[in-house]
Design an enzyme around this catalytic site. Structure first.
Site, PDB file in Angstrom:
ATOM      1  N   HIS A  50       0.813  -1.256  -0.062  1.00 27.45           N
ATOM      2  CA  HIS A  50       0.000  -0.048   0.168  1.00 27.45           C
ATOM      3  C   HIS A  50       0.976   1.224  -0.174  1.00 27.45           C
ATOM      4  CE1 HIS A  50      -3.485   2.216   0.619  1.00 27.45           C
ATOM      5  NE2 HIS A  50      -3.252   3.031   1.835  1.00 27.45           N
ATOM      6  N   PHE A  57      -9.262   4.084   5.065  1.00 30.21           N
ATOM      7  CA  PHE A  57      -9.910   4.546   6.149  1.00 30.21           C
ATOM      8  C   PHE A  57     -10.955   3.926   6.707  1.00 30.21           C
ATOM      9  CE2 PHE A  57      -8.001   9.106   5.255  1.00 30.21           C
ATOM     10  CZ  PHE A  57      -6.920   8.701   5.618  1.00 30.21           C
TER      11      PHE A  57
END
Length: 423
Positions: A310, A406
């Site tokens: 990521h 998130f």
């Protein structure tokens, strides 16, 4: 699950630095960066004023005036990428039962640019508290509803099977492909057009990330602003883009002589039920997603040849996933090259997971691990092999690609050569 194996036979990428999978691969394999100062609007009021923008002319890529008027920029990306993926695969979709051809498109923020632009129009630049809807474009509703992305792609390719938009924040691009592969495995579809698209570079998006200081304020040096795993990193660079794939059942692909990039061998997603933006330092939830994806692929950690991280470039993310790799792969984590292409193309939110899957498949195709650009200062807390600055030649039979979003979403996908010995 029926046990059907799922492979990628078509890829198209729209990314900063060049439209098309070939241009994308040339950029990331050479270690060049496509980050720059924002040009779409005046970014002066904002803390972070850098982004990875695409020089995209929709008309030059086959969209007509009505399509351009009707679709938000992110939907345009998805349609162009879908057409390119189908062309790359060589598949004749007209020869398939349309009810057995489906679409899954991931997007974190939907038609953000269209909504932002239209709000300025109907509010007369924010002057009107009660907006005047008479000034809105006729297709404003499509900007509001992200499902329009899947509908546009389905219309483009003639798919009448399952149609879905997956919106799980920054893991959307992995989750859309994982979900599509599951539909084929279980027998609900034979072919899936799957991927993701986001075009979030707008004032409202900059304001949101400024508020939580997630994006970098390194505005004086845009090409070197994105620094995943570097000790001087201070936030991510916002990006945009799309990647779309043709997924089909392995034996069907072989019968038609398709070029197979990789098998989608394993996929899993988990959430941390912890914090909207915070991450636990031990990386337990990402490690669990990796473990389950490896189990589904029937692979041991030692079989992973490359990790496409990521690697957002925030302090907490890079520590979190470094811990997750160690937790899930054990000592093999120290022997496995890891890199983040966000250092070159920025973070396109929901789109980046699919773009990173494309990078992983192309890395297998070319036998090259793309580098992590701008990695000059080692961080003692990030002590794995992050392939700094220059690409590395290496035979790659299996890739792990991960995403973190998130809300606590953690996803992992394993790509592998289909000719490997699978149990």
């Amino acid at each position: 699950m029926s046990g059907r194996r799922v492979v990628i036979t078509g890829i198209e990428v729209l990314a900063p630095g060049g439209v098309g999978a070939a241009n994308f691969w040339d950029l990331i394999s050479s270690g060049r960066t496509a980050t720059r100062g924002i040009t779409f609007f005046d970014p002066a009021p904002f803390r972070s004023r850098v982004a990875a923008e695409i020089d995209f002319d929709p008309e030059a890529h086959g969209l007509g005036p009505q399509e351009i008027r009707r679709m938000d920029r992110a939907a345009q990306f998805a349609v162009v990428a879908a057409r390119g993926a189908v062309a790359d695969s060589g598949i004749d979709l007209a020869a398939h039962d349309p009810y057995r051809v489906g679409v899954t498109i991931g997007s974190a923020v939907g038609a953000t640019m269209g909504l932002d632009q239209e709000y300025r129009v109907v509010s007369d630049g924010g002057r009107l508290h009660l907006v005047d809807h008479e000034y809105a474009v006729p297709h404003l509703y499509d900007y509001l509803v992200p499902s329009s992305f899947a509908a546009e792609v389905a219309w483009t390719v003639g798919a009448q099977g399952p149609g879905t938009v997956v919106s799980t924040g920054c893991t959307s691009g992995i989750d859309s492909v994982g979900y599509a592969a599951d539909l084929i495995r279980e027998g609900s579809a034979d072919v899936m057009i799957a991927g993701s698209s986001d075009a979030p570079i707008s004032p409202i998006t900059l304001a949101c990330f400024d508020a939580i200081k997630a994006t970098t304020p390194r505005d004086d040096d845009p090409p070197r602003a994105s620094r995943p795993f570097d000790g001087t990193r201070n936030g991510f660079v916002l990006g945009e883009g799309s990647a779309v794939f043709v997924l089909e059942e392995l034996e069907s692909a072989r019968r038609r002589g398709a070029h197979i990039y990789a098998e989608v061998a394993g996929y899993a997603t988990r959430s941390n039920a912890y914090h909207m933006t915070g991450l636990r330092l031990d990386g337990a939830e990402m490690a669990e997603a990796i473990r389950v994806a490896l189990d589904e692929a029937r692979m041991n950690p030692e079989e992973i040849d490359y990790i496409n991280a990521h690697g957002s470039g925030t302090k907490q993310n890079d520590r979190h996933e470094t811990a997750a790799f160690k937790r899930s792969l054990g000592d093999h984590a120290y022997r496995t090259p890891v890199s983040s292409i966000k250092s070159m193309v920025g973070h396109s939110l929901g789109a980046i997971g699919s773009i990173e899957i494309a990078a992983s498949a192309l890395a297998m195709e070319h036998g090259v691990v793309p580098p992590t650009a701008n990695l000059h200062t080692p961080d003692p807390e990030c002590d794995l092999d992050y392939v700094p600055l220059e690409a590395r030649e290496r035979r790659i039979d299996a890739v792990l690609s991960v995403g973190s979003g998130f809300g606590g979403f953690q996803s992992a996908v394993v790509l592998a050569r289909p000719e490997r010995s699978a149990a």
